[in-house]
Write an enzyme that holds these catalytic residues in place. Structure first.
Site, short mmCIF file in Angstrom:
data_model
loop_
_atom_site.label_atom_id
_atom_site.label_comp_id
_atom_site.label_asym_id
_atom_site.label_seq_id
_atom_site.Cartn_x
_atom_site.Cartn_y
_atom_site.Cartn_z
N ASP A 196 -12.10 77.26 7.60
CA ASP A 196 -11.57 76.00 7.11
C ASP A 196 -10.88 75.30 8.29
O ASP A 196 -10.56 75.95 9.29
CB ASP A 196 -10.58 76.26 5.98
N ASP A 214 -8.23 72.04 8.25
CA ASP A 214 -6.85 71.61 8.07
C ASP A 214 -6.05 72.67 7.32
O ASP A 214 -6.41 73.07 6.21
CB ASP A 214 -6.81 70.28 7.31
#
Length: 216
Positions: free
Chosen positions: A35, A37
């Site tokens: 992932d 952020d």
């Protein structure tokens, strides 16, 4: 509404797929899915300004280990801010470009970036609920699998949300590492384990697992 066009690697209005390194990989390798952020960089809530991007230093050895042992490092990122009209693909491109610059300065390389802008609260063509590419659905991971001929069964996902772990489970992975989690837990039918990723020791264990995947 997203600003799209030929200048961006959009395979459809709400899906960005960009090969970001020149490295080549033999078929059948596992990958490290990441992932963005809140995992690689500090989550500033819908980041749209490159100046706001700050790396999370504990993730640098994780990416560097994947690079050193020859495993693809792949970003899979939900970007509902685009669907919601907070920013467009140009801002996403600028932010992601800055992230790549910061990682490059730390000798960390990302090989593939996928980003999904679809969301039920969006407008126009991006107003899609439960789109197959949006985590917790596995579409982005499966797209990366097909592009690089990956072995998802031995791949790992690292993220800061339960949706990241669920996307990994649905894609056929058996292991994920969740930023900020304090406990290891089984998900679904028990074949997938979401492992804690909080302490320095946790991050060292993750690096060891990645290194082991690269030796098999």
């Amino acid at each position: 509404m997203a600003d799209g066009g030929a200048e961006f690697p959009l395979v459809e209005p709400g899906l960005w797929v960009e090969r970001t390194s020149a490295r080549t990989f033999p078929a059948g390798l596992p990958a490290v899915f990441l992932d963005r952020d809140g995992t690689i960089n500090v989550d500033t809530s819908y980041p749209s300004n490159p100046a706001d991007i700050v790396l999370r230093p504990e993730m640098l050895p994780v990416i560097r280990t994947a690079n050193l042992v020859g495993l693809p490092a792949i970003i899979v990122s939900n970007q509902s801010g685009i669907a919601r009209g907070y920013f467009g693909w140009p801002e996403f491109a600028a932010v992601n470009g800055r992230l790549m610059q910061l990682l490059d300065a730390e000798e960390c390389e990302i090989d593939l970036v996928l980003a999904c802008a679809y969301h039920s609260s969006g407008t126009g063509v991006l107003a899609v609920g439960d789109h197959p590419m949006r985590k917790p659905n596995p579409g982005m991971l499966l797209c990366a699998r097909d592009l690089l001929n990956l072995d998802t069964g031995r791949s790992i996902i690292v993220g800061d949300k339960a949706d990241d772990m669920e996307a990994g489970r649905r894609a056929g992975l058996v292991e994920g590492w969740q930023v900020g989690s304090r406990v290891n837990r089984k998900i679904g039918d028990g074949a997938f384990t979401a492992r804690k990723l909080m302490t320095g020791n946790d991050h060292r264990k993750l690096c060891d697992v990645i290194a082991e995947r690269g030796r098999v």
